[in-house]
Write a protein that holds these residues in place. Structure first.
Motif, PDB file in Angstrom:
ATOM      1  N   GLU A 151     -43.017 -63.552 -31.883  1.00 38.47           N
ATOM      2  CA  GLU A 151     -43.600 -64.578 -32.776  1.00 38.47           C
ATOM      3  C   GLU A 151     -44.701 -63.968 -33.630  1.00 38.47           C
ATOM      4  O   GLU A 151     -44.848 -64.297 -34.793  1.00 38.47           O
ATOM      5  CB  GLU A 151     -44.171 -65.738 -31.950  1.00 38.47           C
ATOM      6  CG  GLU A 151     -43.098 -66.649 -31.408  1.00 38.47           C
ATOM      7  CD  GLU A 151     -43.129 -68.042 -32.023  1.00 38.47           C
ATOM      8  OE1 GLU A 151     -43.887 -68.292 -32.968  1.00 38.47           O
ATOM      9  OE2 GLU A 151     -42.371 -68.897 -31.526  1.00 38.47           O
ATOM     10  N   PHE A 152     -45.481 -63.095 -33.008  1.00 35.95           N
ATOM     11  CA  PHE A 152     -46.543 -62.392 -33.739  1.00 35.95           C
ATOM     12  C   PHE A 152     -45.939 -61.654 -34.941  1.00 35.95           C
ATOM     13  O   PHE A 152     -46.437 -61.729 -36.063  1.00 35.95           O
ATOM     14  CB  PHE A 152     -47.188 -61.406 -32.751  1.00 35.95           C
ATOM     15  CG  PHE A 152     -47.867 -60.206 -33.332  1.00 35.95           C
ATOM     16  CD1 PHE A 152     -49.174 -60.287 -33.797  1.00 35.95           C
ATOM     17  CD2 PHE A 152     -47.226 -58.981 -33.393  1.00 35.95           C
ATOM     18  CE1 PHE A 152     -49.804 -59.167 -34.317  1.00 35.95           C
ATOM     19  CE2 PHE A 152     -47.850 -57.856 -33.911  1.00 35.95           C
ATOM     20  CZ  PHE A 152     -49.148 -57.961 -34.370  1.00 35.95           C
ATOM     21  N   ALA A 153     -44.818 -60.971 -34.716  1.00 30.23           N
ATOM     22  CA  ALA A 153     -44.219 -60.164 -35.780  1.00 30.23           C
ATOM     23  C   ALA A 153     -43.398 -61.005 -36.766  1.00 30.23           C
ATOM     24  O   ALA A 153     -43.513 -60.828 -37.977  1.00 30.23           O
ATOM     25  CB  ALA A 153     -43.331 -59.080 -35.158  1.00 30.23           C
ATOM     26  N   PHE A 154     -42.579 -61.911 -36.233  1.00 26.83           N
ATOM     27  CA  PHE A 154     -41.573 -62.571 -37.093  1.00 26.83           C
ATOM     28  C   PHE A 154     -41.717 -64.091 -37.161  1.00 26.83           C
ATOM     29  O   PHE A 154     -40.946 -64.736 -37.870  1.00 26.83           O
ATOM     30  CB  PHE A 154     -40.156 -62.277 -36.570  1.00 26.83           C
ATOM     31  CG  PHE A 154     -39.903 -60.830 -36.255  1.00 26.83           C
ATOM     32  CD1 PHE A 154     -40.174 -59.843 -37.196  1.00 26.83           C
ATOM     33  CD2 PHE A 154     -39.385 -60.435 -35.032  1.00 26.83           C
ATOM     34  CE1 PHE A 154     -39.935 -58.504 -36.909  1.00 26.83           C
ATOM     35  CE2 PHE A 154     -39.148 -59.108 -34.731  1.00 26.83           C
ATOM     36  CZ  PHE A 154     -39.432 -58.129 -35.670  1.00 26.83           C
ATOM     37  N   ALA A 174     -31.857 -55.225 -36.153  1.00 25.50           N
ATOM     38  CA  ALA A 174     -32.691 -56.425 -36.027  1.00 25.50           C
ATOM     39  C   ALA A 174     -33.909 -56.338 -36.950  1.00 25.50           C
ATOM     40  O   ALA A 174     -34.275 -57.328 -37.600  1.00 25.50           O
ATOM     41  CB  ALA A 174     -33.141 -56.586 -34.581  1.00 25.50           C
ATOM     42  N   MET A 175     -34.533 -55.166 -37.009  1.00 24.57           N
ATOM     43  CA  MET A 175     -35.736 -55.033 -37.829  1.00 24.57           C
ATOM     44  C   MET A 175     -35.394 -55.198 -39.315  1.00 24.57           C
ATOM     45  O   MET A 175     -36.136 -55.837 -40.051  1.00 24.57           O
ATOM     46  CB  MET A 175     -36.413 -53.668 -37.605  1.00 24.57           C
ATOM     47  CG  MET A 175     -36.908 -53.411 -36.196  1.00 24.57           C
ATOM     48  SD  MET A 175     -37.999 -54.650 -35.519  1.00 24.57           S
ATOM     49  CE  MET A 175     -39.500 -54.317 -36.325  1.00 24.57           C
ATOM     50  N   LYS A 176     -34.252 -54.618 -39.731  1.00 29.59           N
ATOM     51  CA  LYS A 176     -33.862 -54.743 -41.147  1.00 29.59           C
ATOM     52  C   LYS A 176     -33.647 -56.215 -41.503  1.00 29.59           C
ATOM     53  O   LYS A 176     -34.097 -56.669 -42.554  1.00 29.59           O
ATOM     54  CB  LYS A 176     -32.570 -53.954 -41.409  1.00 29.59           C
ATOM     55  CG  LYS A 176     -32.837 -52.478 -41.651  1.00 29.59           C
ATOM     56  CD  LYS A 176     -31.574 -51.749 -42.042  1.00 29.59           C
ATOM     57  CE  LYS A 176     -31.893 -50.265 -42.206  1.00 29.59           C
ATOM     58  NZ  LYS A 176     -30.726 -49.418 -42.126  1.00 29.59           N
ATOM     59  N   ALA A 177     -32.984 -56.935 -40.594  1.00 30.20           N
ATOM     60  CA  ALA A 177     -32.717 -58.351 -40.871  1.00 30.20           C
ATOM     61  C   ALA A 177     -34.039 -59.120 -40.980  1.00 30.20           C
ATOM     62  O   ALA A 177     -34.218 -59.950 -41.873  1.00 30.20           O
ATOM     63  CB  ALA A 177     -31.851 -58.927 -39.758  1.00 30.20           C
ATOM     64  N   GLN A 178     -34.984 -58.811 -40.090  1.00 26.61           N
ATOM     65  CA  GLN A 178     -36.263 -59.530 -40.104  1.00 26.61           C
ATOM     66  C   GLN A 178     -37.096 -59.170 -41.331  1.00 26.61           C
ATOM     67  O   GLN A 178     -37.745 -60.030 -41.926  1.00 26.61           O
ATOM     68  CB  GLN A 178     -37.054 -59.245 -38.820  1.00 26.61           C
ATOM     69  CG  GLN A 178     -36.502 -59.965 -37.608  1.00 26.61           C
ATOM     70  CD  GLN A 178     -36.505 -61.477 -37.758  1.00 26.61           C
ATOM     71  OE1 GLN A 178     -37.465 -62.061 -38.265  1.00 26.61           O
ATOM     72  NE2 GLN A 178     -35.426 -62.108 -37.338  1.00 26.61           N
ATOM     73  N   VAL A 179     -37.069 -57.888 -41.715  1.00 22.15           N
ATOM     74  CA  VAL A 179     -37.835 -57.485 -42.915  1.00 22.15           C
ATOM     75  C   VAL A 179     -37.223 -58.175 -44.142  1.00 22.15           C
ATOM     76  O   VAL A 179     -37.949 -58.658 -45.015  1.00 22.15           O
ATOM     77  CB  VAL A 179     -37.873 -55.941 -43.068  1.00 22.15           C
ATOM     78  CG1 VAL A 179     -38.507 -55.543 -44.404  1.00 22.15           C
ATOM     79  CG2 VAL A 179     -38.655 -55.308 -41.913  1.00 22.15           C
ATOM     80  N   ALA A 180     -35.885 -58.283 -44.170  1.00 21.82           N
ATOM     81  CA  ALA A 180     -35.229 -58.942 -45.319  1.00 21.82           C
ATOM     82  C   ALA A 180     -35.682 -60.408 -45.418  1.00 21.82           C
ATOM     83  O   ALA A 180     -35.991 -60.894 -46.509  1.00 21.82           O
ATOM     84  CB  ALA A 180     -33.719 -58.849 -45.163  1.00 21.82           C
ATOM     85  N   GLN A 210     -39.199 -47.258 -43.928  1.00 25.67           N
ATOM     86  CA  GLN A 210     -39.019 -47.181 -42.471  1.00 25.67           C
ATOM     87  C   GLN A 210     -40.301 -47.603 -41.737  1.00 25.67           C
ATOM     88  O   GLN A 210     -40.265 -48.083 -40.603  1.00 25.67           O
ATOM     89  CB  GLN A 210     -38.653 -45.729 -42.119  1.00 25.67           C
ATOM     90  CG  GLN A 210     -38.282 -45.485 -40.681  1.00 25.67           C
ATOM     91  CD  GLN A 210     -36.954 -46.133 -40.302  1.00 25.67           C
ATOM     92  OE1 GLN A 210     -36.022 -46.135 -41.095  1.00 25.67           O
ATOM     93  NE2 GLN A 210     -36.896 -46.704 -39.116  1.00 25.67           N
ATOM     94  N   VAL A 211     -41.442 -47.421 -42.422  1.00 27.52           N
ATOM     95  CA  VAL A 211     -42.736 -47.701 -41.783  1.00 27.52           C
ATOM     96  C   VAL A 211     -42.801 -49.138 -41.253  1.00 27.52           C
ATOM     97  O   VAL A 211     -43.270 -49.367 -40.147  1.00 27.52           O
ATOM     98  CB  VAL A 211     -43.895 -47.438 -42.784  1.00 27.52           C
ATOM     99  CG1 VAL A 211     -45.213 -47.952 -42.242  1.00 27.52           C
ATOM    100  CG2 VAL A 211     -43.984 -45.972 -43.099  1.00 27.52           C
ATOM    101  N   PHE A 212     -42.301 -50.111 -42.017  1.00 28.54           N
ATOM    102  CA  PHE A 212     -42.373 -51.512 -41.563  1.00 28.54           C
ATOM    103  C   PHE A 212     -41.635 -51.683 -40.241  1.00 28.54           C
ATOM    104  O   PHE A 212     -42.112 -52.327 -39.319  1.00 28.54           O
ATOM    105  CB  PHE A 212     -41.743 -52.454 -42.610  1.00 28.54           C
ATOM    106  CG  PHE A 212     -42.533 -52.508 -43.879  1.00 28.54           C
ATOM    107  CD1 PHE A 212     -43.713 -53.221 -43.938  1.00 28.54           C
ATOM    108  CD2 PHE A 212     -42.103 -51.839 -45.007  1.00 28.54           C
ATOM    109  CE1 PHE A 212     -44.453 -53.264 -45.105  1.00 28.54           C
ATOM    110  CE2 PHE A 212     -42.837 -51.877 -46.177  1.00 28.54           C
ATOM    111  CZ  PHE A 212     -44.011 -52.588 -46.223  1.00 28.54           C
ATOM    112  N   ARG A 213     -40.432 -51.075 -40.203  1.00 30.06           N
ATOM    113  CA  ARG A 213     -39.593 -51.280 -39.013  1.00 30.06           C
ATOM    114  C   ARG A 213     -40.194 -50.566 -37.795  1.00 30.06           C
ATOM    115  O   ARG A 213     -40.246 -51.124 -36.705  1.00 30.06           O
ATOM    116  CB  ARG A 213     -38.170 -50.770 -39.279  1.00 30.06           C
ATOM    117  CG  ARG A 213     -37.584 -51.376 -40.551  1.00 30.06           C
ATOM    118  CD  ARG A 213     -36.103 -51.223 -40.626  1.00 30.06           C
ATOM    119  NE  ARG A 213     -35.650 -49.890 -40.962  1.00 30.06           N
ATOM    120  CZ  ARG A 213     -35.540 -49.395 -42.187  1.00 30.06           C
ATOM    121  NH1 ARG A 213     -35.893 -50.149 -43.218  1.00 30.06           N
ATOM    122  NH2 ARG A 213     -35.101 -48.175 -42.403  1.00 30.06           N
ATOM    123  N   ASP A 214     -40.671 -49.351 -37.996  1.00 29.46           N
ATOM    124  CA  ASP A 214     -41.210 -48.583 -36.860  1.00 29.46           C
ATOM    125  C   ASP A 214     -42.557 -49.129 -36.404  1.00 29.46           C
ATOM    126  O   ASP A 214     -42.853 -49.173 -35.208  1.00 29.46           O
ATOM    127  CB  ASP A 214     -41.348 -47.105 -37.234  1.00 29.46           C
ATOM    128  CG  ASP A 214     -39.986 -46.447 -37.390  1.00 29.46           C
ATOM    129  OD1 ASP A 214     -38.988 -47.062 -36.975  1.00 29.46           O
ATOM    130  OD2 ASP A 214     -39.927 -45.334 -37.933  1.00 29.46           O
TER     131      ASP A 214
END
Ligand code: HEM
Length: 580
Positions: free
Chosen positions: A205-208, A295-301, A339-343
């Motif tokens: 929840e904190f992240a997404f 999962a990270m790509k989908a959330q960043v999108a 990549q920084v956002f995802r990592d």
């Protein structure tokens, strides 16, 4: 010279004799070269210095039984009876230095950053975490990432976004416990996974925010909610635990679990970089990080879409906002696909869930085993959050956020003190510690579970301290060391304002600097998430004590054995709850 040449050219037996004599000499020289090289003036185990494997066999013999490297280290400190000692843990490498002195540790961590920085043995072990700031030295890459996440530990973000999410997650956890209590009919059950999943959901929840839908506790509620007394094996004995089935979590959440296991194994590897490369070629490793990337790509999108529509609520959306501002300042297009956002977010989720869930398990155990502390805490909660208590309801997030609860703060601080794992740094120049030479590249462990923390400090000659350490002597550098330092005693952290034994905010203040504490590290590389961790522990543990009586569990389900990874977590965490 001619004679020597002719000796080797000669086909005589001399040639073979010399060759035969040379081989053992060379082997002996190689053996000597590979033996541990003790740092002069620093105590060590003499028998380990005579073995190519150094302290490794003895350490493995113990740690394979206990799972606790830090306990073995504290034992070495006591055996060598010195505030600074060395161990030979990585064959053919420099010794590791154990420093067991709070004042000198604090001095190095807070003031000597030009001499000591992030340990490369940790960074090498964490290579799989990619561009996460926690693995960098304190350099431009570290600062650039920190700039991106600068909003995520502010009071505005924590109180406005994270706190309400923690509160909702805590309420869902209490509901899950209630369901289990009803089904277990007085039997104990394990809450280890429940705390892990609740913490994991808090980090998601904190992240997404609500953009993440596959919650871990949600799955458990579904599974346990579908159980009936007939579909569950209830042991005959009330002391036998009930084993609840676990709901399946989605692949990305499995990656969050598996990544730190890789980190741990890589840290312990003889050649961490080679190990990482070797694993990265294998299918199981690729799956973990492919699932993470997907999962990270989908959330960043989703975050990008929200940000572009002016919606900035979640961790990822705040990071995108920072990147946009930075790009504008630098006159370039924002790099949202970086990549920084995802990592970075993955690193924060991994770093935050395991540590904080372990801490909540310890708190549950201490409160279970000490009914006096538990009922004192409950009555402080009732009197401080009196409106909620009188109305017979749970406190709200806003109520607990504003409540002054020094006794709860002290309970948390004391649990953290007892279960701290050593913080490490690497010398980045040749320097000295307590008058001993420390070469560039040496790993220094700041011990927080030995003398000075859980037993009285070693005496240290003031002349051996660094100038800054000598100048910074404070009254609270150590406790009154005549008390039992290993005992769980929250009141150490309280300063009394009134006579008597009351522990509300009218009676006492919490003093986080009352004695030595290194659980979050110190200085510029101190734990980035400590404010979030505190908020989560405070809200969820207050809910637990408010909602349930924690009754003792049988000895075979209790105990304080721990497992060490990126944090120290209990081996077992069973509860026997009674709804209040
Ligand atoms: C009770 C819970 C926690 C404990 C005991 C803990 C402990 C620590 C420790 C000992 C360090 C190393 C500090 C040093 O080297 O000086 C650290 C670093 C870190 N922690 Fe925590 N932590 C906790 C919770 C969290 C949470 C909830 C987050 C994320 C929201 C988090 C994120 C981080 C990060 C990003 C670092 C790396 C900082 C850096 O390298 O500069 N931690 N933590």
């Amino acid at each position: 010279m001619d004679r020597l040449t002719s000796l080797f050219e000669d086909d005589s037996p001399h040639r073979y004799l010399i060759a035969l004599a040379t081989v053992p000499i060379l082997l002996f020289a190689l053996y000597q070269y590979l033996l541990p090289k003790p740092i002069p003036g620093i105590a060590y185990n003499p028998s380990a210095a005579k073995s190519l494997l150094g302290d490794v066999p003895e350490m493995i013999a113990e740690v394979s039984q206990t799972g606790e490297f830090r306990v073995w280290c504290a034992k070495q400190v006591r055996k060598m009876n010195s505030p600074i000692c060395q161990i030979f843990i990585k064959p053919f490498c420099q010794p590791w230095v154990l420093l067991s002195d709070f004042r000198e540790s604090r001095d190095i961590l807070t003031r000597r950053h030009k001499e000591f920085d992030k340990s490369s043995f940790l960074s090498d072990g964490m290579a799989c975490m990619g561009a996460f700031h926690g693995i960098y030295m304190t350099d431009h890459k570290f600062r650039a990432n920190r700039q991106l996440i600068q909003d995520l530990m502010t009071s505005t973000f924590l109180n406005g976004h994270v706190g309400p999410a923690i509160y909702n997650k805590g309420s869902e956890l209490m509901m899950l416990f209630e369901m289990k209590v009803r089904l277990a009919r007085g039997r104990p059950f394990s809450v280890k996974k429940d705390f892990e999943y609740a913490s994991l959901d808090c980090m998601l929840e904190f992240a997404f925010g609500r953009n993440w839908v596959d919650t871990a506790v949600g799955e458990q509620v579904k599974v346990v909610g579908g159980l009936t007394e007939e579909s569950l094996v209830i042991p005959v004995s009330v002391d036998e635990p009930v084993d609840f089935p676990l709901g399946e979590i989605v692949d990305f959440l499995k990656s969050v679990y598996e990544a730190p296991e890789i980190v741990e194994k890589t840290i312990n590897a003889i050649m961490p970089k080679l190990q990482t490369w070797w694993w990265s070629q294998q299918g199981w490793y690729k799956k973990i990080f492919d699932d993470k990337e997907k999962a990270m790509k989908a959330q960043v999108a989703i975050g990008i879409k929200n940000f572009q529509q002016g919606k900035i609520e979640t961790g990822v959306e705040h990071m995108l906002m920072r990147e946009a501002a930075r790009a504008e300042k630098e006159g370039r297009e924002p790099d949202f696909e970086s990549q920084v956002f995802r990592d970075e977010l993955f690193g924060d989720i991994v770093g935050g869930h395991h540590t904080t869930s372990g801490a909540m398990m310890w708190l549950t155990k201490y409160l279970t085993d000490d009914p006096t502390i538990q009922s004192k805490l409950r009555s402080v909660l009732h009197s401080t959050l009196s409106a909620a208590h009188q109305e017979g309801r749970l406190f709200t997030f806003e109520e607990i956020r504003h409540a002054k609860l020094p006794y709860l703060d002290a309970i948390i601080e004391e649990m953290l003190r007892i279960n701290a794992v050593p913080v490490t740094r690497e010398a980045v120049v040749d320097t000295t510690v307590l008058g001993c030479p420390i070469k560039k590249g040496t790993q220094v462990f700041f011990m927080s579970n030995g003398p000075g923390f859980l037993s009285p400090s070693f005496p240290v000659d003031e002349a051996k301290r660094s100038d800054t350490s000598r100048l910074s002597k404070r009254a609270n550098d150590s406790w009154d060391e005549r008390q039992d330092l290993a005992r769980f005693d929250p009141e150490r952290w309280l300063v009394r304002k009134t006579d008597g034994t009351g522990v509300t905010a009218d009676d006492v203040d919490f003093d986080g600097a009352a004695g030595p504490q290194l659980v979050f590290g110190l200085g510029p590389r101190t734990c980035w998430g400590r404010r979030l961790a505190h908020m989560e522990m405070k809200v969820i543990i207050a809910m637990l004590v408010w909602t349930f009586q924690l009754e003792r569990t049988p000895p075979e389900l209790s105990g304080y054995g721990g497992l060490e990874g990126i944090a120290r977590v209990p081996k077992k965490c069973y509860v026997r709850l009674v709804k209040l």
